[in-house]
Design an enzyme around this catalytic site. Sequence first.
Site, PDB file in Angstrom:
ATOM      1  N   SER A  43       0.797  -1.238   0.000  1.00 43.82           N
ATOM      2  CA  SER A  43       0.000   0.000   0.000  1.00 43.82           C
ATOM      3  C   SER A  43       0.823   1.279   0.000  1.00 43.82           C
ATOM      4  O   SER A  43       0.242   2.373  -0.084  1.00 43.82           O
ATOM      5  CB  SER A  43      -0.963   0.011   1.187  1.00 43.82           C
ATOM      6  OG  SER A  43      -2.040  -0.871   0.943  1.00 43.82           O
ATOM      7  N   LYS A  46      -0.018   3.686  -2.778  1.00 44.99           N
ATOM      8  CA  LYS A  46      -1.092   4.685  -2.754  1.00 44.99           C
ATOM      9  C   LYS A  46      -0.568   6.112  -2.644  1.00 44.99           C
ATOM     10  O   LYS A  46      -1.297   7.064  -2.956  1.00 44.99           O
ATOM     11  CB  LYS A  46      -2.061   4.384  -1.617  1.00 44.99           C
ATOM     12  CG  LYS A  46      -2.818   3.064  -1.777  1.00 44.99           C
ATOM     13  CD  LYS A  46      -3.855   2.889  -0.696  1.00 44.99           C
ATOM     14  CE  LYS A  46      -4.622   1.595  -0.869  1.00 44.99           C
ATOM     15  NZ  LYS A  46      -3.927   0.415  -0.307  1.00 44.99           N
ATOM     16  N   SER A 100      -6.128   3.382   4.082  1.00 43.24           N
ATOM     17  CA  SER A 100      -5.529   2.619   2.989  1.00 43.24           C
ATOM     18  C   SER A 100      -6.564   1.857   2.168  1.00 43.24           C
ATOM     19  O   SER A 100      -6.392   0.681   1.830  1.00 43.24           O
ATOM     20  CB  SER A 100      -4.489   1.632   3.555  1.00 43.24           C
ATOM     21  OG  SER A 100      -3.578   1.241   2.560  1.00 43.24           O
ATOM     22  N   LYS A 204       2.869   6.348   6.004  1.00 41.47           N
ATOM     23  CA  LYS A 204       2.005   5.383   5.301  1.00 41.47           C
ATOM     24  C   LYS A 204       2.525   3.980   5.574  1.00 41.47           C
ATOM     25  O   LYS A 204       3.746   3.744   5.558  1.00 41.47           O
ATOM     26  CB  LYS A 204       1.994   5.652   3.799  1.00 41.47           C
ATOM     27  CG  LYS A 204       1.031   4.763   3.011  1.00 41.47           C
ATOM     28  CD  LYS A 204      -0.404   5.189   3.245  1.00 41.47           C
ATOM     29  CE  LYS A 204      -1.393   4.198   2.633  1.00 41.47           C
ATOM     30  NZ  LYS A 204      -1.487   2.932   3.427  1.00 41.47           N
TER      31      LYS A 204
END
Length: 374
Positions: A43, A46, A100, A204
């Site tokens: 992820s 992203k 997410s 993140k």
Amino acid sequence: MMIPKASADSPPSVIGKHAIVMEADTGEVLFEKASGEKAYPASLTKVLTAILLDEKVRDNATVTTSLSASKQEGSNRYFLLNPGEQLSKRDALYAMMVISANDAAMAVAEHIAGSKEKFAQLMNEKSKQLGLKNSHFVTPNGLHDPAHYTTAYDVALIVREALKHPKVLEAMGTKETEIHTNMREVHIKNPSKIHDNPLVIAGKTGFTRAAGNNLVEVFEENGIRYIAVDMQSNQVDEYEDIQKMVAYAKNKMKLMTVKEKGDVIGEQVIFGSAVPFALAESIHIPQRKDTAPSYELRTRWITPTEGVTKGQLGGYVDVYYKGKELESVPLLAQANALPPETDLFKKFLILGGILIFLFGCTLLYYRKKSYQLS
């Protein structure tokens, strides 16, 4: 939670197989471990999707969830988009960065490019623009695909670009918020430990079985920002890895003041007057303690054609670090310099005003005298 102390001479031992710490402004690599080797981003992908969302979608746009987007593997249990559900650009961004959301990332990709495949082309084009060395993107959300890969170094470059996008940076620094769709309102909260550290301004997480646990955090302290990436680690060690790496990196850096706000950089002769120009703000450059300064200042003047007034923009000081531009600082005039005809015109207006005033006083005097005689 503060960053633990580390030896300036001993690189830390980290569990993650791929890791890096980069100073955000200069791009200086302060620590790395196999940072150029291929890894799966999960992820962390992203962040790149968020950058493209910010660049290519207008602020008042509405993103609609397709059936295929709603069928993406869920990244959380309490907010899954339904087919036809609509959300704003802002809410799509926060869904991706805070919880997410895989479905939101796919909805964004389809909104921008029409399909996952065409969006992947945009991702790979952007990666080339950013100078990524060993990356190839297939999905907007990072769900595993053997052809979807990057490196810790490339992730740091992506995050460095994200710092230039205030909306993306704010979303990456948000722990919890509200999301509004055309069907409901949901309170979302980042379940990670990113926001436990007061020095972390953005972050993140990412996880798939193939990728392991991935984490990126941006630290800011004493005017210096550090981008730390840890990949193919585990949920227990990834935060400690980054703490140790940043502590080590901090010992290598200092913030050097090159020029102060108000310092006069130069002057221009404008209509016969020498006008000094001063910096609108101070110039600070993050600098490695163990190397000589590597900056260069280049003055770029704006030639005035109609004169200048005090405080008016007259040029820039472009700051370069190792040949790459870091920032441009405005230069402001410290005095007035107007063309002769402008000065003459002002004098004419002043003289005209005086004459009108005297005429009015004289007229008033005779009117009063005439009234007294009558």
